[in-house]
Structures are given as C-alpha cells and as structure tokens.
Design a protein around this motif. Sequence first.
Motif, short mmCIF file in Angstrom:
data_model
loop_
_atom_site.label_atom_id
_atom_site.label_comp_id
_atom_site.label_asym_id
_atom_site.label_seq_id
_atom_site.Cartn_x
_atom_site.Cartn_y
_atom_site.Cartn_z
N GLU A 81 4.54 4.95 -3.04
CA GLU A 81 4.52 3.72 -2.25
C GLU A 81 3.08 3.23 -2.06
O GLU A 81 2.80 2.05 -2.18
CB GLU A 81 5.18 3.97 -0.90
CG GLU A 81 5.43 2.74 -0.10
CD GLU A 81 6.14 3.03 1.22
OE1 GLU A 81 6.29 2.06 1.98
OE2 GLU A 81 6.52 4.18 1.48
N MET A 86 -1.41 -2.56 -3.62
CA MET A 86 -2.09 -3.79 -4.04
C MET A 86 -1.14 -4.77 -4.71
O MET A 86 -1.29 -5.98 -4.55
CB MET A 86 -3.29 -3.49 -4.94
CG MET A 86 -4.50 -2.95 -4.19
SD MET A 86 -5.04 -3.95 -2.77
CE MET A 86 -5.53 -5.45 -3.56
N SER A 87 -0.17 -4.26 -5.45
CA SER A 87 0.78 -5.19 -6.06
C SER A 87 1.61 -5.88 -4.98
O SER A 87 1.92 -7.07 -5.11
CB SER A 87 1.67 -4.47 -7.09
OG SER A 87 2.47 -3.51 -6.47
N LYS A 88 1.94 -5.18 -3.92
CA LYS A 88 2.67 -5.80 -2.81
C LYS A 88 1.80 -6.85 -2.12
O LYS A 88 2.29 -7.92 -1.75
CB LYS A 88 3.12 -4.75 -1.80
CG LYS A 88 4.30 -3.96 -2.24
CD LYS A 88 4.81 -3.11 -1.11
CE LYS A 88 6.08 -2.42 -1.51
NZ LYS A 88 6.71 -1.71 -0.39
N GLU A 136 0.57 3.78 -4.04
CA GLU A 136 0.06 3.31 -5.33
C GLU A 136 0.45 1.87 -5.60
O GLU A 136 -0.24 1.16 -6.34
CB GLU A 136 0.55 4.22 -6.46
CG GLU A 136 -0.11 5.57 -6.46
CD GLU A 136 0.51 6.56 -7.42
OE1 GLU A 136 1.62 6.30 -7.94
OE2 GLU A 136 -0.11 7.62 -7.64
N LEU A 137 1.54 1.41 -5.00
CA LEU A 137 2.01 0.03 -5.19
C LEU A 137 1.45 -0.94 -4.15
O LEU A 137 1.80 -2.12 -4.16
CB LEU A 137 3.54 0.00 -5.14
CG LEU A 137 4.26 0.78 -6.23
CD1 LEU A 137 5.76 0.79 -5.97
CD2 LEU A 137 3.96 0.19 -7.59
N ARG A 154 -0.60 -8.62 -3.50
CA ARG A 154 -0.66 -9.78 -4.40
C ARG A 154 0.63 -10.60 -4.33
O ARG A 154 0.57 -11.82 -4.26
CB ARG A 154 -0.91 -9.32 -5.84
CG ARG A 154 -2.34 -8.96 -6.10
CD ARG A 154 -2.59 -8.67 -7.57
NE ARG A 154 -3.64 -7.71 -7.70
CZ ARG A 154 -3.49 -6.40 -7.89
NH1 ARG A 154 -2.30 -5.88 -8.05
NH2 ARG A 154 -4.53 -5.60 -7.98
N GLU A 155 1.77 -9.92 -4.34
CA GLU A 155 3.06 -10.62 -4.27
C GLU A 155 3.17 -11.42 -2.98
O GLU A 155 3.60 -12.58 -3.00
CB GLU A 155 4.21 -9.62 -4.34
CG GLU A 155 4.43 -9.01 -5.70
CD GLU A 155 5.49 -7.91 -5.67
OE1 GLU A 155 6.24 -7.81 -4.67
OE2 GLU A 155 5.56 -7.16 -6.65
N ARG A 156 2.80 -10.82 -1.88
CA ARG A 156 2.89 -11.52 -0.59
C ARG A 156 1.93 -12.69 -0.53
O ARG A 156 2.28 -13.75 -0.01
CB ARG A 156 2.63 -10.54 0.55
CG ARG A 156 3.76 -9.57 0.72
CD ARG A 156 3.51 -8.64 1.87
NE ARG A 156 4.61 -7.68 1.97
CZ ARG A 156 4.48 -6.45 2.40
NH1 ARG A 156 3.30 -6.01 2.79
NH2 ARG A 156 5.52 -5.65 2.46
N ASN A 157 0.73 -12.52 -1.05
CA ASN A 157 -0.23 -13.62 -1.07
C ASN A 157 0.28 -14.79 -1.89
O ASN A 157 0.15 -15.95 -1.50
CB ASN A 157 -1.59 -13.16 -1.60
CG ASN A 157 -2.36 -12.35 -0.58
OD1 ASN A 157 -2.07 -12.39 0.61
ND2 ASN A 157 -3.35 -11.61 -1.05
N GLU A 158 0.87 -14.49 -3.05
CA GLU A 158 1.44 -15.55 -3.89
C GLU A 158 2.57 -16.27 -3.16
O GLU A 158 2.67 -17.49 -3.20
CB GLU A 158 1.93 -14.97 -5.22
CG GLU A 158 0.81 -14.55 -6.15
CD GLU A 158 1.31 -13.83 -7.38
OE1 GLU A 158 2.54 -13.79 -7.63
OE2 GLU A 158 0.47 -13.29 -8.13
#
Length: 64
Positions: free
Chosen positions: A40, A45-47, A42-43, A49-53
């Motif tokens: 969890e 930064m991808s979360k 490790e993911l 980025r997704e939320r920012n988008e």
Amino acid sequence: MSGALPGEGEFWFNITTGQVETGPQADWSQLLGPYASRAEAELAMSKVRERNEQWDEEDEEEEE
C-alpha cells in the motif's frame, strides 16, 4: 504500555527518497502514511497523482 513509538510497525512512503520505510524514519514533512502494508505504501505516489488529476478535472468543470 508497549513502549512503541507512534507509527512504529506501520509503513510510510518517503517522498524525498522514493523509498518505503518501516516506522517513520525521516522527518514527518517528508512522509506519506501511515499505511498498513508495504504494498500500500509503495502505491502512495500513484494515489497522490490520481487524486490530483481528479481534483484538477473537478476544478476545470467548476470553471466552466
């Protein structure tokens, strides 16, 4: 009392190093978490980025 420090045994993502830490090892201003598992964390930064988008899209919709 267990004597454990706050956050000890949890996983944190260090935004400066890009590494997962077990227990907070860096300054709190550099950490995302806590997370229940290494996977969890490790993911993280991808979360982010997704939320920012998603928020950017919502802002654009509001401006229209």
